[in-house]
Design a protein around this motif. Structure first.
Motif, PDB file in Angstrom:
ATOM      1  N   MET A 132       0.838  -1.196   0.000  1.00  0.00           N
ATOM      2  CA  MET A 132       0.000   0.000   0.000  1.00  0.00           C
ATOM      3  C   MET A 132       0.880   1.255   0.000  1.00  0.00           C
ATOM      4  O   MET A 132       1.960   1.271   0.571  1.00  0.00           O
ATOM      5  CB  MET A 132      -0.937  -0.001   1.206  1.00  0.00           C
ATOM      6  N   LYS A 133       0.389   2.269  -0.649  1.00  0.00           N
ATOM      7  CA  LYS A 133       1.195   3.444  -0.939  1.00  0.00           C
ATOM      8  C   LYS A 133       1.412   4.326   0.290  1.00  0.00           C
ATOM      9  O   LYS A 133       0.580   4.396   1.163  1.00  0.00           O
ATOM     10  CB  LYS A 133       0.530   4.270  -2.046  1.00  0.00           C
ATOM     11  N   ARG A 134       2.569   5.002   0.283  1.00  0.00           N
ATOM     12  CA  ARG A 134       2.816   6.121   1.187  1.00  0.00           C
ATOM     13  C   ARG A 134       2.907   7.362   0.325  1.00  0.00           C
ATOM     14  O   ARG A 134       3.306   7.296  -0.826  1.00  0.00           O
ATOM     15  CB  ARG A 134       4.102   5.920   1.984  1.00  0.00           C
ATOM     16  N   GLU A 135       2.508   8.475   0.878  1.00  0.00           N
ATOM     17  CA  GLU A 135       2.377   9.725   0.138  1.00  0.00           C
ATOM     18  C   GLU A 135       1.135   9.658  -0.757  1.00  0.00           C
ATOM     19  O   GLU A 135       0.592   8.585  -1.011  1.00  0.00           O
ATOM     20  CB  GLU A 135       3.625  10.061  -0.685  1.00  0.00           C
ATOM     21  N   GLU A 136       0.718  10.807  -1.239  1.00  0.00           N
ATOM     22  CA  GLU A 136      -0.498  10.899  -2.029  1.00  0.00           C
ATOM     23  C   GLU A 136      -0.187  11.268  -3.480  1.00  0.00           C
ATOM     24  O   GLU A 136       0.737  12.036  -3.748  1.00  0.00           O
ATOM     25  CB  GLU A 136      -1.447  11.944  -1.453  1.00  0.00           C
ATOM     26  N   LYS A 137      -0.983  10.708  -4.376  1.00  0.00           N
ATOM     27  CA  LYS A 137      -0.866  11.039  -5.793  1.00  0.00           C
ATOM     28  C   LYS A 137      -2.245  11.431  -6.297  1.00  0.00           C
ATOM     29  O   LYS A 137      -3.192  10.645  -6.222  1.00  0.00           O
ATOM     30  CB  LYS A 137      -0.323   9.845  -6.587  1.00  0.00           C
ATOM     31  N   PHE A 138      -2.360  12.653  -6.809  1.00  0.00           N
ATOM     32  CA  PHE A 138      -3.626  13.143  -7.344  1.00  0.00           C
ATOM     33  C   PHE A 138      -3.513  13.226  -8.864  1.00  0.00           C
ATOM     34  O   PHE A 138      -2.535  13.749  -9.386  1.00  0.00           O
ATOM     35  CB  PHE A 138      -3.976  14.525  -6.773  1.00  0.00           C
ATOM     36  N   THR A 139      -4.510  12.699  -9.568  1.00  0.00           N
ATOM     37  CA  THR A 139      -4.522  12.756 -11.026  1.00  0.00           C
ATOM     38  C   THR A 139      -5.866  13.301 -11.487  1.00  0.00           C
ATOM     39  O   THR A 139      -6.867  13.230 -10.765  1.00  0.00           O
ATOM     40  CB  THR A 139      -4.307  11.353 -11.643  1.00  0.00           C
ATOM     41  N   GLN A 169       0.591   7.324   5.234  1.00  0.00           N
ATOM     42  CA  GLN A 169       0.139   6.004   4.785  1.00  0.00           C
ATOM     43  C   GLN A 169      -1.239   6.082   4.145  1.00  0.00           C
ATOM     44  O   GLN A 169      -2.158   6.684   4.701  1.00  0.00           O
ATOM     45  CB  GLN A 169       0.102   5.035   5.977  1.00  0.00           C
ATOM     46  N   GLN A 170      -1.367   5.471   2.963  1.00  0.00           N
ATOM     47  CA  GLN A 170      -2.665   5.384   2.299  1.00  0.00           C
ATOM     48  C   GLN A 170      -3.306   4.028   2.598  1.00  0.00           C
ATOM     49  O   GLN A 170      -2.639   3.094   3.049  1.00  0.00           O
ATOM     50  CB  GLN A 170      -2.510   5.576   0.788  1.00  0.00           C
ATOM     51  N   GLY A 171      -4.596   3.938   2.351  1.00  0.00           N
ATOM     52  CA  GLY A 171      -5.326   2.706   2.650  1.00  0.00           C
ATOM     53  C   GLY A 171      -5.691   1.923   1.403  1.00  0.00           C
ATOM     54  O   GLY A 171      -5.026   2.003   0.370  1.00  0.00           O
TER      55      GLY A 171
END
Length: 235
Positions: free
Chosen positions: A138-145, A183-185
């Protein structure tokens, strides 16, 4: 006429069932393909509200389970998402013979206040070491598209939502953010056994899997209304 009938037949065959349609569209837009094995995390420990531990595999060994991983218990978008999860009737889950589980990444003593705040009545555990989060990738940090669809379950704007999260942190008995802020979920549908039916890992705080889609994929027949209906106020 025959050409038209053949064309209509071909189009009908090309239409996928609703669960496959939701799955393919959702994954194509919102989440890349992720390869993982549940065997790699089955012995990771999860903790209930009393601090009692169990292996992660307990959640899906004997039954199909919808497992939701949230960012942290102070995250406003996770709070509002779980508030909508709390509206799912237990009867709908029982009729489909599935479990609904929320997993956070805080200390176990934050579970009770979070459930009181959201009204969440179903199963909930924590993974304070983020063992499962990390091993599943699972990803850490955020990615907006531009193509990402915002969660239909989050009603607050980012600025006001963050202010609410900070205020809850400041006014809580133990001043902490109840988990790693970066942390992302995500969400998986698994079981019985180690079979994974579906997975979605969030790209950012608003990239939740719509709840009705998750329930359909898991086999729940009932469609629920999570919209905010206008209320009549008598004066």
């Amino acid at each position: 006429m025959r050409i038209r009938e053949a064309s209509e037949k071909k189009m009908a065959e090309a239409v996928s069932p609703i669960t496959r349609q939701v799955y393919s569209e959702h994954r194509a837009v919102r989440s890349p393909s992720v390869d993982f094995r549940l065997e790699d995390v089955e012995d990771c420990l999860i903790y209930d509200r009393h601090g009692v531990s169990d292996p992660f595999k307990k959640l899906y060994q004997d039954r199909k389970s919808v497992i939701i991983f949230v960012r942290n218990f102070l995250c406003y978008s996770c709070k509002e998402y779980v508030e909508d999860l709390s509206k799912i009737p237990k009867e709908a889950l029982e009729d489909a013979d599935i479990r609904l589980v929320v997993i956070g990444q805080s200390a176990h003593h934050h579970i009770e206040p979070f459930c009181s705040l959201t009204g969440y009545p179903h199963e909930i555990y924590v993974d304070p070491e983020r063992c499962i989060y990390q091993k599943l990738g699972m990803k850490r940090e955020e990615k907006f598209t531009d193509s990402a669809n915002p969660s239909p379950h989050v009603k607050s704007g980012i600025f006001m939502g963050q202010m609410k999260s900070i205020w809850r942190a400041m006014t809580s008995p133990a001043f902490d953010f109840q988990g790693d802020l970066h942390q992302q979920g995500g969400a998986i549908i698994a079981g019985p056994g180690s079979h994974v039916h579906f997975s979605h890992f969030d790209m950012n705080r608003l990239d939740h899997m719509p709840i009705n889609w998750l329930l359909q994929l898991a086999g729940v027949q009932q469609t629920l209304d999570f919209s905010d209906k206008p209320k009549i106020v008598h004066v």
